[in-house]
Design a protein around this motif. Structure first.
Motif, PDB file in Angstrom:
ATOM      1  N   LEU A 305      20.482 -10.361  -0.817  1.00 56.43           N
ATOM      2  CA  LEU A 305      21.912 -10.026  -0.880  1.00 56.43           C
ATOM      3  C   LEU A 305      22.184  -8.623  -0.365  1.00 56.43           C
ATOM      4  N   LEU A 306      21.205  -7.735  -0.553  1.00 56.50           N
ATOM      5  CA  LEU A 306      21.436  -6.317  -0.291  1.00 56.50           C
ATOM      6  C   LEU A 306      20.766  -5.809   0.973  1.00 56.50           C
ATOM      7  N   SER A 307      20.096  -6.658   1.704  1.00 51.57           N
ATOM      8  CA  SER A 307      19.418  -6.224   2.934  1.00 51.57           C
ATOM      9  C   SER A 307      20.286  -6.588   4.129  1.00 51.57           C
ATOM     10  N   ARG A 308      21.042  -5.639   4.642  1.00 53.54           N
ATOM     11  CA  ARG A 308      21.968  -5.902   5.747  1.00 53.54           C
ATOM     12  C   ARG A 308      22.514  -4.597   6.302  1.00 53.54           C
ATOM     13  N   GLY A 309      23.359  -4.707   7.335  1.00 50.90           N
ATOM     14  CA  GLY A 309      24.036  -3.545   7.904  1.00 50.90           C
ATOM     15  C   GLY A 309      23.227  -2.846   8.980  1.00 50.90           C
ATOM     16  N   GLY A 310      23.734  -1.719   9.436  1.00 47.76           N
ATOM     17  CA  GLY A 310      23.093  -0.925  10.474  1.00 47.76           C
ATOM     18  C   GLY A 310      23.693  -1.170  11.855  1.00 47.76           C
ATOM     19  N   LEU A 311      23.569  -0.146  12.711  1.00 48.19           N
ATOM     20  CA  LEU A 311      24.112  -0.248  14.071  1.00 48.19           C
ATOM     21  C   LEU A 311      23.539  -1.425  14.845  1.00 48.19           C
ATOM     22  N   MET A 312      22.236  -1.633  14.733  1.00 47.66           N
ATOM     23  CA  MET A 312      21.596  -2.675  15.538  1.00 47.66           C
ATOM     24  C   MET A 312      22.053  -4.073  15.154  1.00 47.66           C
ATOM     25  N   SER A 313      22.551  -4.233  13.938  1.00 46.18           N
ATOM     26  CA  SER A 313      22.969  -5.567  13.491  1.00 46.18           C
ATOM     27  C   SER A 313      24.189  -6.079  14.237  1.00 46.18           C
ATOM     28  N   ILE A 314      24.943  -5.168  14.866  1.00 52.04           N
ATOM     29  CA  ILE A 314      26.179  -5.609  15.528  1.00 52.04           C
ATOM     30  C   ILE A 314      25.974  -5.875  17.019  1.00 52.04           C
ATOM     31  N   MET A 315      24.775  -5.608  17.554  1.00 49.21           N
ATOM     32  CA  MET A 315      24.566  -5.778  18.989  1.00 49.21           C
ATOM     33  C   MET A 315      24.752  -7.216  19.483  1.00 49.21           C
ATOM     34  N   PRO A 316      24.251  -8.249  18.769  1.00 55.02           N
ATOM     35  CA  PRO A 316      24.539  -9.614  19.233  1.00 55.02           C
ATOM     36  C   PRO A 316      26.033  -9.915  19.287  1.00 55.02           C
ATOM     37  N   THR A 317      26.776  -9.360  18.328  1.00 56.92           N
ATOM     38  CA  THR A 317      28.229  -9.579  18.307  1.00 56.92           C
ATOM     39  C   THR A 317      28.904  -8.912  19.500  1.00 56.92           C
ATOM     40  N   VAL A 318      28.429  -7.731  19.879  1.00 59.53           N
ATOM     41  CA  VAL A 318      28.983  -7.037  21.047  1.00 59.53           C
ATOM     42  C   VAL A 318      28.774  -7.877  22.305  1.00 59.53           C
ATOM     43  N   LEU A 319      27.597  -8.484  22.436  1.00 57.41           N
ATOM     44  CA  LEU A 319      27.320  -9.339  23.598  1.00 57.41           C
ATOM     45  C   LEU A 319      28.256 -10.537  23.629  1.00 57.41           C
ATOM     46  N   LEU A 320      28.500 -11.137  22.466  1.00 60.95           N
ATOM     47  CA  LEU A 320      29.431 -12.260  22.392  1.00 60.95           C
ATOM     48  C   LEU A 320      30.850 -11.822  22.740  1.00 60.95           C
ATOM     49  N   LEU A 321      31.257 -10.675  22.225  1.00 58.34           N
ATOM     50  CA  LEU A 321      32.597 -10.161  22.533  1.00 58.34           C
ATOM     51  C   LEU A 321      32.789  -9.977  24.029  1.00 58.34           C
ATOM     52  N   CYS A 322      31.810  -9.373  24.668  1.00 61.51           N
ATOM     53  CA  CYS A 322      31.910  -9.120  26.117  1.00 61.51           C
ATOM     54  C   CYS A 322      31.993 -10.431  26.896  1.00 61.51           C
ATOM     55  N   SER A 323      31.189 -11.414  26.500  1.00 61.85           N
ATOM     56  CA  SER A 323      31.201 -12.710  27.195  1.00 61.85           C
ATOM     57  C   SER A 323      32.546 -13.406  27.011  1.00 61.85           C
ATOM     58  N   GLY A 324      33.045 -13.404  25.779  1.00 64.30           N
ATOM     59  CA  GLY A 324      34.321 -14.063  25.511  1.00 64.30           C
ATOM     60  C   GLY A 324      35.486 -13.400  26.217  1.00 64.30           C
ATOM     61  N   MET A 325      35.509 -12.082  26.248  1.00 66.65           N
ATOM     62  CA  MET A 325      36.605 -11.380  26.908  1.00 66.65           C
ATOM     63  C   MET A 325      36.536 -11.525  28.419  1.00 66.65           C
ATOM     64  N   ALA A 326      35.337 -11.624  28.978  1.00 67.22           N
ATOM     65  CA  ALA A 326      35.202 -11.869  30.419  1.00 67.22           C
ATOM     66  C   ALA A 326      35.811 -13.223  30.782  1.00 67.22           C
ATOM     67  N   PHE A 327      35.583 -14.215  29.953  1.00 72.63           N
ATOM     68  CA  PHE A 327      36.175 -15.537  30.159  1.00 72.63           C
ATOM     69  C   PHE A 327      37.701 -15.462  30.132  1.00 72.63           C
ATOM     70  N   GLY A 328      38.245 -14.774  29.124  1.00 69.41           N
ATOM     71  CA  GLY A 328      39.690 -14.627  29.038  1.00 69.41           C
ATOM     72  C   GLY A 328      40.273 -13.853  30.200  1.00 69.41           C
ATOM     73  N   GLY A 329      39.547 -12.838  30.676  1.00 72.47           N
ATOM     74  CA  GLY A 329      40.029 -12.039  31.796  1.00 72.47           C
ATOM     75  C   GLY A 329      40.178 -12.854  33.069  1.00 72.47           C
ATOM     76  N   ILE A 330      39.272 -13.791  33.275  1.00 76.20           N
ATOM     77  CA  ILE A 330      39.364 -14.657  34.458  1.00 76.20           C
ATOM     78  C   ILE A 330      40.582 -15.567  34.359  1.00 76.20           C
ATOM     79  N   LEU A 331      40.824 -16.135  33.181  1.00 74.01           N
ATOM     80  CA  LEU A 331      41.982 -17.023  33.019  1.00 74.01           C
ATOM     81  C   LEU A 331      43.294 -16.266  33.197  1.00 74.01           C
ATOM     82  N   GLU A 332      43.328 -15.026  32.765  1.00 70.76           N
ATOM     83  CA  GLU A 332      44.528 -14.212  32.976  1.00 70.76           C
ATOM     84  C   GLU A 332      44.733 -13.898  34.451  1.00 70.76           C
ATOM     85  N   ARG A 333      43.676 -13.381  35.096  1.00 69.36           N
ATOM     86  CA  ARG A 333      43.806 -12.937  36.478  1.00 69.36           C
ATOM     87  C   ARG A 333      44.123 -14.094  37.424  1.00 69.36           C
ATOM     88  N   SER A 334      43.599 -15.277  37.144  1.00 75.12           N
ATOM     89  CA  SER A 334      43.845 -16.428  38.017  1.00 75.12           C
ATOM     90  C   SER A 334      45.155 -17.141  37.685  1.00 75.12           C
TER      91      SER A 334
END
Length: 472
Positions: A305-334
């Motif tokens: 329950l108590l083993s969590r957190g830290g900067l490195m824990s959010i890196m997979p989420t950052v990769l997902l965010l970038c991928s998802g926003m790139a997809f949205g950016g294409i739909l907007e621009r086109s």
């Protein structure tokens, strides 16, 4: 910047959204790729190919992706701060204290309802769903796990409460932006939202009460296990009032409308000071902020329950965010989303058609871009004249934009908010979405208002329902 492409046909625009989304869903639900980075990258590639078929160059699409990625800079900064805050609040005893008193004070059968209410109070006070979920939400997740609740149910209740404040708080960014875009006074906008928010919150509360009672009747968490967790918390952490200084600071500073990042920094520093005062060496604390807190109480039910957190824990989420926003950016621009939005708006003149169209448009923007802010801004701008021409108050539009745009964003599995929730609370949108009852009920009551005329006003402020009675 001018692009060389042209506006796609309605059929091509529909295919340009549906086919990449189908690829994401197939890769995630059928193939089982989690986290869904590869399905998202596949959707980016397919959307790019389809945009090029209408005349857009790679440079055009690349600019669209970079523009979309620029919108999540704050989200990434908040994620990084939350990762460090979780580790610091664990080291300082803040999260253990919330878990301890939660187990002491909350009846197991009322846990889901309590989680929604506590998160709603915190989010209304702070105006941030992200901050609420990354702090109070993490602690409540621990309480739920100790009580043997399925994590997806707990996260559903946390999300329901957190987004009430994101929608209703006068200090929330989305609340202020929506009021501004729809040209209505802030507090009039908040009062308008009560028509759909209060009934949805009550119904969600009833649903969580019944669900909690059902789970509590079957739960396997033994008294011996709970006592072991409580004893472990008492033996390893200081659980007194000092531990609650960081969350109290967060609520007070956020309510006074200080920007979210400075508020989080103050809460982080406060927790670090408490941790060092409690005997945590500074070099170990620095390691925790980077790699996460690792609990070593020796109690099998407590350490996970108590083993969590830290900067490195959010890196997979950052990769997902970038991928998802790139997809949205294409739909907007086109211009795919522009074409679909025009099709939704066409012919909408009655209150019901306008409200239903605004809801659909907000969900479309969420599905296409994964951006909560765009989901309230774009329909707000696009529909404002249509509402005025139909003699329907912009207060109805501003409420509707939030009913779907603000509340609906975490329900889209590839949205910024869904990825944030998965990164901080560890549960995919595919799992918690069925239990985010409040987020589902709000747009339903929005449609009920449109059908019945309750909470719908003319431009002069007179109720539509009264006008209809007079005509009758």
């Amino acid at each position: 910047m001018e692009t060389q492409g042209k506006k796609p046909s309605l059929l091509w625009a529909t295919l340009s959204l549906v086919l990449p989304v189908a690829m994401i869903l197939y890769g995630t639900l059928v193939v089982g790729v989690r986290p869904p980075v590869l399905p998202l990258l596949g959707a980016v590639a397919l959307a790019s190919f389809m945009a090029m078929k209408t005349g857009y160059t790679w440079e055009d699409l690349q600019d669209g992706m970079f523009e979309a990625l620029g919108r999540i800079q704050i989200a990434i900064a908040i994620l990084a701060m939350v990762g460090m805050i979780i580790a610091a609040w664990l080291a300082s005893g803040t999260i253990p204290a919330i878990i301890y008193w939660g187990l002491k004070l909350i009846a197991p059968e009322h846990f889901l309802l309590s989680a929604m209410v506590l998160c709603s109070v915190a989010s209304v006070a702070t105006g941030t769903s992200f901050g609420t979920m990354g702090t109070i939400g993490v602690a409540l997740l621990g309480v739920g796990q100790a009580l043997d609740y399925p994590v997806y149910m707990t996260v559903g209740a946390i999300v329901s409460g957190a987004y009430l404040g994101d929608k209703m708080s006068p200090v929330s960014d989305s609340t202020n932006i929506t009021a501004s875009v729809c040209e209505v006074p802030l507090f009039s906008h908040v009062m308008s939202m009560l028509w759909t928010t209060i009934p949805a919150f009550i119904v969600a509360g009833v649903a969580y009460t019944f669900l909690g009672s059902s789970v509590a009747a079957q739960q396997s968490a033994s008294l011996e296990s709970l006592n072991a967790i409580l004893s472990g918390l008492e033996a390893n952490f200081s659980l007194g009032p000092v531990a609650f200084i960081p969350p109290v600071l967060m609520i007070v500073l956020a309510y006074r409308r200080y920007p979210v990042l400075p508020v989080m920094l103050v809460c982080l520093l406060a927790a670090m000071v408490i941790a060092v005062a409690e005997g945590v060496p500074f070099n170990k604390l620095a390691t925790m902020l980077t790699s996460g807190y690792v609990s070593k109480t020796g109690i099998a039910d407590l350490d996970p329950l108590l083993s969590r957190g830290g900067l490195m824990s959010i890196m997979p989420t950052v990769l997902l965010l970038c991928s998802g926003m790139a997809f949205g950016g294409i739909l907007e621009r086109s211009r795919v989303l522009e074409v679909l939005l025009e099709a939704i708006l066409k012919g909408a003149k009655s209150a019901l058609r306008l409200v239903a169209s605004a809801l659909a448009a907000a969900y479309l923007i969420n599905f296409g871009t994964g951006s909560q802010m765009l989901a309230v801004i774009v329909p707000g701008r696009a529909f404002l004249d249509s509402f005025k021409n139909a003699d329907i108050s912009p207060l109805v539009l501003s409420r509707t934009c939030e009913d779907a745009g603000t509340i609906g964003c975490p329900l889209v599995p590839w949205s910024v908010h869904a990825f944030y929730i998965a990164g901080v609370l560890g549960v995919s949108a595919y799992d918690f979405v069925p239990y985010a009852f409040f987020n589902w009920f709000v747009p339903i009551f929005s449609l009920i208002c449109a059908v019945t005329g309750f909470g719908i006003w003319r431009m002069d402020g007179s109720p539509v329902r009264r006008a209809a009675k007079n005509k009758a």
